[in-house]
Enzyme design. Structure first.
Site, PDB file in Angstrom:
ATOM      1  N   ILE A  10       0.810  -1.224   0.000  1.00 20.52           N
ATOM      2  CA  ILE A  10       0.000   0.000   0.000  1.00 20.52           C
ATOM      3  C   ILE A  10       0.840   1.270   0.000  1.00 20.52           C
ATOM      4  CG2 ILE A  10      -2.002  -1.071   1.082  1.00 20.52           C
ATOM      5  CD1 ILE A  10      -1.096  -0.025   3.746  1.00 20.52           C
ATOM      6  N   GLY A  13       8.493   3.903   0.564  1.00 16.19           N
ATOM      7  CA  GLY A  13       9.321   5.065   0.825  1.00 16.19           C
ATOM      8  C   GLY A  13      10.752   4.817   0.406  1.00 16.19           C
ATOM      9  N   SER A  14      11.651   5.705   0.866  1.00 17.04           N
ATOM     10  CA  SER A  14      13.050   5.586   0.475  1.00 17.04           C
ATOM     11  C   SER A  14      13.705   4.352   1.070  1.00 17.04           C
ATOM     12  CB  SER A  14      13.811   6.837   0.940  1.00 17.04           C
ATOM     13  OG  SER A  14      13.262   7.994   0.371  1.00 17.04           O
ATOM     14  N   VAL A  17       8.902  -0.457   2.775  1.00 17.25           N
ATOM     15  CA  VAL A  17       7.664  -0.739   2.055  1.00 17.25           C
ATOM     16  C   VAL A  17       6.584  -1.019   3.093  1.00 17.25           C
ATOM     17  CG1 VAL A  17       6.500  -2.243   0.392  1.00 17.25           C
ATOM     18  CG2 VAL A  17       8.934  -1.739   0.136  1.00 17.25           C
ATOM     19  N   VAL A  18       5.363  -0.509   2.847  1.00 16.85           N
ATOM     20  CA  VAL A  18       4.253  -0.728   3.764  1.00 16.85           C
ATOM     21  C   VAL A  18       3.288  -1.723   3.130  1.00 16.85           C
ATOM     22  CG1 VAL A  18       2.358   0.313   5.062  1.00 16.85           C
ATOM     23  CG2 VAL A  18       4.480   1.592   4.701  1.00 16.85           C
ATOM     24  N   ASP A  61       5.477  15.736   7.342  1.00 19.56           N
ATOM     25  CA  ASP A  61       4.954  15.101   6.125  1.00 19.56           C
ATOM     26  C   ASP A  61       3.539  14.588   6.365  1.00 19.56           C
ATOM     27  OD1 ASP A  61       5.018  14.339   3.486  1.00 19.56           O
ATOM     28  OD2 ASP A  61       5.999  12.420   3.864  1.00 19.56           O
TER      29      ASP A  61
END
Length: 278
Positions: A10, A13-14, A17-18, A61
């Site tokens: 879903i 990022g750098s 992973v989610v 963010d």
């Protein structure tokens, strides 16, 4: 991780992973962040600990993708990759943070002295997006983003104008000035909005960060009074329902309660009522 089943990716990022995942034992759906590099990497460990234990920080963010809500209605903020501890006033921070559409004016012009007000601004933009279903200011560049904000809220404050003019990144660039007939204040963007909702939005979206409301102010904002009242009514209704159910349930034998009548004994007693007492 063995007790969770991955369902879908879903976010990414750098460094991580989610995944949308399911607890194999309970069936609960959760979001799990997995770092792409080895968890033994000291840098990755530092990020992980920082995300878990971050307190009194600027998130920097806040955006829809980083806001989660549980089935119980609990809001959770995730992805503290850009977060920074709040230090003494006047401390310099990096200005290259936050997704552009949710970035406060001080970040857009390149100001390095800012505080928690950048998150309050982002909350206001997210709130506006929840109301309308689309981004409030979908700028195509930083200058375009500033222009769209000015078109709604008016000129930058003098400090931000000064920072913009002296920012090497914007050397030779000027911000277009919208004509008066092109101005579109928040009242025009949201003509049918609840007055309390509009006031909530405005309290977050102030050009001057000093004039934006605090987190404490947001919690006490009148916009939430209706929901607080509804939650209280729901709680009272549930309490009353539980009390009523307790009253209807038969009392079980115990130290402080009497036994429920045995219907078999009642029938047997009725059958022997005609016999003489000896």
């Amino acid at each position: 991780m063995e007790k969770y089943e991955k369902l879908a990716k879903i976010g990414e990022g750098s460094y991580s992973v989610v995944f949308k995942s399911r607890n194999k034992d309970t069936g609960q759906i959760v979001a799990i962040k997995k770092f792409m590099e080895s968890e033994d990497n000291p840098f990755i460990k530092k990020i992980a600990v920082r995300e878990i234990h971050m307190l009194k920080c600027i998130h920097r963010d806040v955006k829809p993708e980083n806001i989660l809500i549980t089935k119980q209605g609990i809001i959770k903020l995730c992805d503290f990759g850009f977060a920074r501890m709040l230090t003494s006033p006047g401390e310099d921070y990096t200005d290259y943070v936050a997704t552009r559409w949710y970035r406060a004016p001080e970040l857009l012009v390149g100001d390095t002295q800012y505080g928690a007000a950048v998150d309050i601004w982002a909350v206001g933009t997210v709130f506006a997006e929840l109301v309308s279903g689309q981004a409030l200011w979908p700028g195509k560049s930083d200058v375009d983003q500033i222009y769209l904000i000015i078109r709604t809220l008016g000129k930058l404050i003098s400090r931000h104008e000064h920072v913009f003019r002296n920012n090497q990144f914007f050397l030779g660039v000027t911000i277009p000035e919208p004509d008066s007939e092109d101005m579109e204040p928040l009242e025009d963007k949201f003509p049918n909005i609840n007055p309390h909702a509009l006031a909530f939005m405005k309290s977050c979206l102030k050009m001057d960060p000093e004039n934006r409301c605090s987190c404490e102010d947001l919690f006490e904002n009148p916009y939430f009074d209706l929901y607080r009242d509804e939650n209280e009514k729901s709680r009272q209704w549930l309490d009353g329902r539980n009390r009523k159910r307790q009253q209807l349930l038969p009392q079980l034998p115990g130290n402080n309660g009497s036994s429920a009548p045995d219907p078999r004994k009642q029938v047997r007693q009725q059958r022997l009522d005609h016999l003489p007492t000896i």
